[in-house]
Design a protein around this motif. Structure first.
Motif, PDB file in Angstrom:
ATOM      1  N   ASN A  42       0.798  -1.293   0.220  1.00 43.28           N
ATOM      2  CA  ASN A  42       0.011  -0.197   0.092  1.00 43.28           C
ATOM      3  C   ASN A  42       0.858   1.204  -0.075  1.00 43.28           C
ATOM      4  O   ASN A  42       1.470   1.737   1.042  1.00 43.28           O
ATOM      5  CB  ASN A  42      -0.897   0.200   1.369  1.00 43.28           C
ATOM      6  CG  ASN A  42      -1.848   1.256   1.215  1.00 43.28           C
ATOM      7  OD1 ASN A  42      -1.780   2.026   0.608  1.00 43.28           O
ATOM      8  ND2 ASN A  42      -3.240   0.764   1.690  1.00 43.28           N
ATOM      9  N   LEU A  54       2.657   3.371  11.922  1.00 48.19           N
ATOM     10  CA  LEU A  54       2.021   2.009  11.586  1.00 48.19           C
ATOM     11  C   LEU A  54       2.986   0.823  11.192  1.00 48.19           C
ATOM     12  O   LEU A  54       3.817   1.076  10.605  1.00 48.19           O
ATOM     13  CB  LEU A  54       1.108   2.315  10.136  1.00 48.19           C
ATOM     14  CG  LEU A  54       0.421   1.313   9.704  1.00 48.19           C
ATOM     15  CD1 LEU A  54      -0.690   1.081  10.493  1.00 48.19           C
ATOM     16  CD2 LEU A  54      -0.085   1.946   8.180  1.00 48.19           C
ATOM     17  N   PRO A  55       2.705  -0.213  11.741  1.00 48.76           N
ATOM     18  CA  PRO A  55       3.566  -1.348  11.581  1.00 48.76           C
ATOM     19  C   PRO A  55       3.584  -1.801  10.311  1.00 48.76           C
ATOM     20  O   PRO A  55       3.005  -1.476   9.450  1.00 48.76           O
ATOM     21  CB  PRO A  55       3.058  -2.588  12.392  1.00 48.76           C
ATOM     22  CG  PRO A  55       1.678  -1.839  13.212  1.00 48.76           C
ATOM     23  CD  PRO A  55       1.618  -0.799  12.480  1.00 48.76           C
ATOM     24  N   ALA A  57       3.109  -4.950   8.977  1.00 50.03           N
ATOM     25  CA  ALA A  57       2.191  -5.746   8.330  1.00 50.03           C
ATOM     26  C   ALA A  57       0.784  -5.282   7.509  1.00 50.03           C
ATOM     27  O   ALA A  57       0.353  -5.805   6.493  1.00 50.03           O
ATOM     28  CB  ALA A  57       1.758  -6.732   9.446  1.00 50.03           C
ATOM     29  N   PRO A  58       0.094  -4.393   7.919  1.00 56.29           N
ATOM     30  CA  PRO A  58      -0.943  -3.771   7.225  1.00 56.29           C
ATOM     31  C   PRO A  58      -0.752  -3.228   6.126  1.00 56.29           C
ATOM     32  O   PRO A  58      -1.694  -2.874   5.054  1.00 56.29           O
ATOM     33  CB  PRO A  58      -1.625  -2.818   8.250  1.00 56.29           C
ATOM     34  CG  PRO A  58      -1.012  -2.897   9.542  1.00 56.29           C
ATOM     35  CD  PRO A  58       0.393  -3.786   9.269  1.00 56.29           C
TER      36      PRO A  58
END
Lengths: 415, 70
Positions: A42, A54-55, A57-58
């Motif tokens: 993303n 934000l980590p 993974a997402p």
């Protein structure tokens, strides 16, 4: 015999094209070649990773399994060196050859360096450019450790660097040419709201400035930035966002029309060379709303272009037209910002500042809305985008686009 | 324009500010379809909206907001 499709680039344009081709042509051979070492992620959210909010993974969108499940051949870390449009072949740095019936170029760009403008030490250690997930990881790591920083590039990408400095408690100066941020799309009245947002996160805008040269220590690490007036800003960290160089070198020996602005395509995402298409940031496409060539780097536009190109590639004709009104928001500050359409392409503008935190500017051309900027209140975007999409003639009603609640029904009487 | 809560589906949504985790499905405001953008802005203003936003999604705007069933 099944058709063979090769896609260069695994950003949202290339990936959405691969998905669409698989849906439209279940038996086709589909290969996606990317120079990055990871599958689609993303890109909008990587700035949040750099900020430390934000980590990882997402941010990933597709694992490699996603391609396997769709029988798409994903080749990571693969650099395309040239394309032979006569033989319908793509050649890679490892000497591999991919034959194609249809080719989609969705290779995006590479951030421009101030080195190309002759700025001394512009590629020194500590100077960052921001485009990939890998860039975001490096920026995060450095920003977490740095105490002082400088940002260069007063546009939509530069402000991500500024917000990163703010979020990571880097004492930063944001050097801008002229007297305001994004001066091509905003008046000073609107830009001041953004300047206030920058100050609130601890980043100081510096106007009529820029990077004349970078100073480094004996180990080659960035130490300071000197602007054209000679003012020196100490900086361990620098973010430079002055634009993109489009990745078109591998087309140099082909008749595909390219320039510093990317690859020329029509409204069907087709180049002037048979069986070669392009999508995403890299295109200079025919905008059916503006009635002229345009560019757009937003996520939604790239995704749509990938899908349109894929449908036309499979149909082998101009089956689907790209017609899109894009938008791009900046939400680093308490006050949201949104640009839509082509905010810098107006021949005239109407604007209003409603309060300390609310502003609207609408760009018009030939009596129709072509783009604009909203700060604070984003609700009017749907109506303003509809004005663009439907090419509503406004006559003398342009000022009414500044009403708190735009009444579209009473605007644009039938001609 | 915002609709009264539950007008269309009988379901309602609300937003809660959160700190996102590795397990969250996070989307940026720019990645929402127009109806979901409209609903999000309505909810953020504390007004009712259609239930177009999938519950559980975390939306990145000026902060991170989790969409929850009211």
């Amino acid at each position: 015999m099944s058709q063979s499709y090769v896609i260069i680039g695994d950003g949202i344009a290339g990936s959405s094209a691969a998905e669409t081709i698989r849906e439209e042509a279940p038996d086709a051979d589909v290969a996606v070649l990317t120079d990055e070492g990871e599958a689609l992620y993303n890109r909008i959210l990587i700035k949040e990773h750099a900020k430390g909010k934000l980590p990882e993974a997402p941010i990933s969108i597709h694992e490699e399994d996603w391609y396997d499940e769709r029988d798409v051949d994903l080749e990571l870390n693969t650099f395309v060196t040239d394309v032979d449009v006569d033989a319908h072949e793509v050649h890679t740095h490892e000497g591999d050859v991919y034959g194609y019936d249809k080719l989609l170029v969705a290779a995006g760009g590479t951030p421009s360096s101030l080195a190309s403008f002759g700025v001394e030490n512009a590629d020194a250690e500590g100077i960052h450019h921001f485009w990939t997930f890998q860039d975001a990881r490096r920026i995060r790591e450095h920003a977490e450790a740095a105490e002082t920083g400088v940002v260069v590039g007063a546009g939509l990408l530069g402000i991500d660097f500024a917000a990163t400095c703010g979020a990571q408690d880097v004492d930063a100066k944001y050097l801008m040419r002229g007297n305001r941020w994004w001066r091509y799309a905003l008046s000073l009245e609107g830009a001041e709201i953004i300047h206030d947002g920058l100050r609130e996160v601890g980043v100081e805008p510096v106007f009529d400035s820029g990077a004349e040269r970078f100073e480094v220590d004996d180990d080659g690490h960035l130490e300071a930035v000197v602007d054209p007036s000679g003012e020196r800003f100490e900086a361990e960290f620098a973010g430079v966002a002055i634009g993109l160089d489009f990745n078109v070198e591998f087309l140099d020996d082909t008749p595909v029309e390219t320039s510093n602005d990317g690859i020329e395509v029509d409204e069907y995402m087709q180049t002037d060379v048979e069986d070669v298409y392009a999508a995403g940031d890299i295109t200079r496409f025919y905008d059916t709303i503006l009635g002229e060539k345009a560019q757009n780097g937003s996520w939604g536009s790239a995704k749509e272009q990938g899908q349109v190109a894929a449908k036309n590639m499979v149909a082998d004709e101009a089956a689907e037209t790209f017609r899109w009104v894009s938008s791009y928001s900046i939400t680093h500050f308490d006050v949201p910002f949104l640009s839509f359409g082509h905010p810098t392409e107006g021949e005239e503008y109407v604007e209003k500042r409603y309060s300390e935190t609310e502003y609207r500017r609408v760009a018009l051309k030939d009596g129709k809305v072509v783009g604009g900027v909203l700060i604070g209140n984003l609700a009017p975007q749907q109506k303003l985008k509809r004005c663009i999409r439907e090419e509503l003639p406004l006559g003398d009603d342009a000022e009414r686009l500044l009403e708190e609640d735009i009444d579209l029904d009473s605007l644009a009487p039938a001609q | 324009m915002c609709m009264a809560v539950g007008d269309t589906t009988g379901t309602t949504r609300e937003l809660r500010r959160v700190r996102p985790t590795a397990a969250d499905d996070v989307r940026d405001f720019d990645q929402l379809p127009p109806a979901q953008q409209r609903e999000f802005l309505c909810l953020r203003r504390g007004e009712g909206a259609e239930a177009a936003l999938p519950a559980g999604t975390v939306i990145r705007f000026t902060d991170y907001y989790r969409v929850e069933r009211a």
